[in-house]
Design an enzyme around this catalytic site. Structure first.
Site, short mmCIF file in Angstrom:
data_model
loop_
_atom_site.label_atom_id
_atom_site.label_comp_id
_atom_site.label_asym_id
_atom_site.label_seq_id
_atom_site.Cartn_x
_atom_site.Cartn_y
_atom_site.Cartn_z
N LYS A 131 52.06 -3.34 43.32
CA LYS A 131 53.07 -4.34 42.98
C LYS A 131 54.46 -3.70 42.97
O LYS A 131 54.63 -2.62 42.40
CB LYS A 131 52.72 -4.92 41.61
N SER A 206 52.75 -12.81 38.01
CA SER A 206 53.78 -12.26 38.86
C SER A 206 53.24 -11.30 39.93
O SER A 206 53.94 -10.93 40.86
CB SER A 206 54.81 -11.51 38.01
N SER A 230 49.52 -12.18 34.55
CA SER A 230 50.05 -11.80 35.86
C SER A 230 49.08 -11.01 36.74
O SER A 230 49.36 -10.81 37.92
CB SER A 230 51.34 -10.99 35.69
#
Length: 548
Positions: A131, A206, A230
């Protein structure tokens, strides 16, 4: 009662405002890069893309395949699908191939045998993705903020460093929501990420880029973070596995934005992957010395565990009802657990869960032990630069001049009305829920709970249901480990799934249950080769059964 009426009024007013914004958005939003006539990805053709990470490592150690072959296979898949899903925002393919060649040379020269390599480098030669909110040396670390466009990481975040030390090879970084605080992985720097099962739908947030690249077969293991779901929401929407560990086991250092206030106790870094068997070894590596607290080497006898099922949050006025397909999916899990393991799954109602959003919101905004309030979202958006004025940013957004997404601007507006201390009632609900769940789960309990009320929504639709993440967020506040498991596909061909919640430091229980559910319900499915909607509908009518 007055509180509930006010919440319903607030929710209806918010939805009305969002409908107006959405109408403007539809007029202003640019077309996404993907061909709008294409709904799903091309099928996987290379069998190496269907091999779990730990098995790939074993094949590489045994010289059945080279690391260069594996890395190149994943590079080819990413180049094939990324124009459609926009999940990877910066690659390091050239460096990854060089590192893979070094791995192959190391194996050729190793004289200690396969066991030595496995013990020292359990993920040797296996590619992974990260990420973009995490530091990965030489890669951007903007977290979707335009003002951080030029920020390049000089070091690796500790979990990333541990995976690299275990022999894994990073391929690049993946998209996330602006500042990691929204369900849609969309920002003004990298654009919007699509769901591999339907490009018109969201991959979640996210860690949505990570979920999308994994679900699309462009990666086999990856690194995500989770302060409100997330990891688990993108894992659910993209049909993969994700694990939020016991709080404090995996380091959160090396992420932007850094947590503040009480948030360091809620934020968790954890593994995301396509195959359940990879979760535990990934967690062992990412946790470093802290992983010893989880007794991950201890065997788990599923037949000796106690299982509980909670089908919904009890009816919060702020949160959507759970989709009937998810209700049926959870019911089928209960049936298989009882039939295959001989256990009795107890169905429960937990009334405090109705206040999940209020608890999450109150605790996220609470001051830390030093008495300081957490950094505001407006401050994070400015990133030590010019102060962000949300009403002015919204005005600029309506004419396409803002450097921020409407979701981020909306969060700042909401934040303006949420800086008060949490009410005593909400604090009591939190403490009561914490006590009840810890007593219920103990050291041998597993709770089944929906991952989200909806299947993967269409782009921008979470603006109408901003509080639905509370199905995941509540467990961040409670510090409980949770594993998200895929459970096949819906009638529309979208991933189904549920959460497995266990007691603190009992991560191995949910991980072992995830392996069982993968064998029972088929786990991840190639989005390019899924059954037709008719076949899926037949499954739900009971005329066919999922593959095992």
């Amino acid at each position: 009662m007055a509180l509930i009426r006010f919440e319903r009024f607030l929710a209806s007013m918010l939805r009305g405002a969002v409908w107006m914004l959405f109408a403007v958005f539809k007029l202003l939003a640019p077309r996404r890069g993907a061909d709008r006539s294409v709904r799903r990805l091309p099928p996987i053709t290379n069998p190496l893309l269907r091999v779990p990470a730990m098995r790939l490592a074993r094949m590489i150690r045994r010289r059945e395949v080279t690391s260069v072959e594996v890395v190149q296979t994943y590079i080819d898949r990413i180049q094939e699908i990324n124009p459609l899903i926009n999940a990877m925002v910066k690659d390091r393919f050239s460096l990854a191939l060089q590192e893979a060649a070094q791995v192959d040379k190391l194996i050729e020269e190793e004289t200690g045998g396969e066991d030595v390599l496995e013990d020292r480098l359990p993920l040797l030669g296996v590619p992974f993705t990260v990420k973009e909110a995490f530091s990965l040396q030489g890669m951007p670390n903007s977290t979707g903020l335009v003002s951080r466009r030029g920020v390049i990481s000089a070091t690796d975040a500790p979990p990333v460093a541990l995976l690299k030390r275990a022999g894994a090879i990073p391929l690049g970084v993946t998209n996330c929501s602006e500042l990691c605080m929204w369900l849609e992985s969309h920002n003004r720097l990298y654009g919007i990420t699509n769901n591999p099962y339907d490009l018109e739908r969201i991959p979640g947030g996210s860690s949505g880029g990570e979920g999308s690249i994994l679900g699309g077969g462009g990666s086999v293991i990856g690194v995500g973070s989770d302060v409100g779901g997330s990891i688990r929401i993108p894992a659910f929407f993209n049909g993969i596995f994700g694990h939020k560990p016991t709080s404090g086991v995996v380091s959160n250092v090396g992420q932007f934005p850094p947590p503040s206030g009480q948030q360091p106790g809620f934020l968790c870094t954890g593994p995301m992957c396509r195959y359940a068997q990879d979760l535990l070894p990934m967690l062992r590596v990412m946790g470093g010395a802290n992983a010893d607290r989880l007794s991950l080497s201890s065997e788990v006898d599923l037949k000796r565990l106690r299982f509980f099922s909670v089908p919904h949050d009890g009816g919060s006025p702020l949160v959507s009802p759970v989709d009937q397909q998810l209700v049926l999916s959870q019911r089928r899990v209960v049936q298989r657990l009882e039939a295959d393991l001989g256990v009795k799954v107890q169905q429960l109602k937990i009334p405090q869960l109705k206040y999940s959003f209020q608890i999450w919101s109150a605790m996220m905004g609470a001051p830390g032990k030093d008495g300081k309030q957490p950094t505001s979202f407006a401050e994070l958006m400015s990133d030590h630069g010019k102060k962000v004025w949300p009403l002015w940013e919204m005005a600029k957004w309506t004419v396409g001049l803002s450097k921020h997404t409407v979701a981020a601007i909306g969060l700042v507006l909401v934040e303006m009305f949420q800086r008060a201390q949490p009410t005593q009632f909400i604090l009591q609900q939190k403490e009561s829920l914490q006590k009840d769940l810890e007593e219920l789960l103990g050291t041998d309990g597993v709770l089944l709970y929906p991952s989200h009320p909806h299947l993967a929504p269409k782009h921008h639709h979470p603006l109408f249901t901003p509080f639905n993440f509370s199905y995941t967020g509540i467990f961040n506040i409670l510090g409980l480990p949770v594993t998200q498991c895929p459970l096949g596909l819906s009638a529309e061909g979208l991933p189904l799934g549920l959460q497995l919640v266990v007691g603190k430091q009992q991560d191995r229980l949910s991980l072992a249950t995830a392996v069982f559910l993968e064998k029972t319900f088929g786990g991840w499915r190639d989005p390019g080769s899924i059954a037709t909607a008719t076949t899926q509908l037949d499954t739900w009518r009971g005329t066919s059964t999922p593959t095992s």
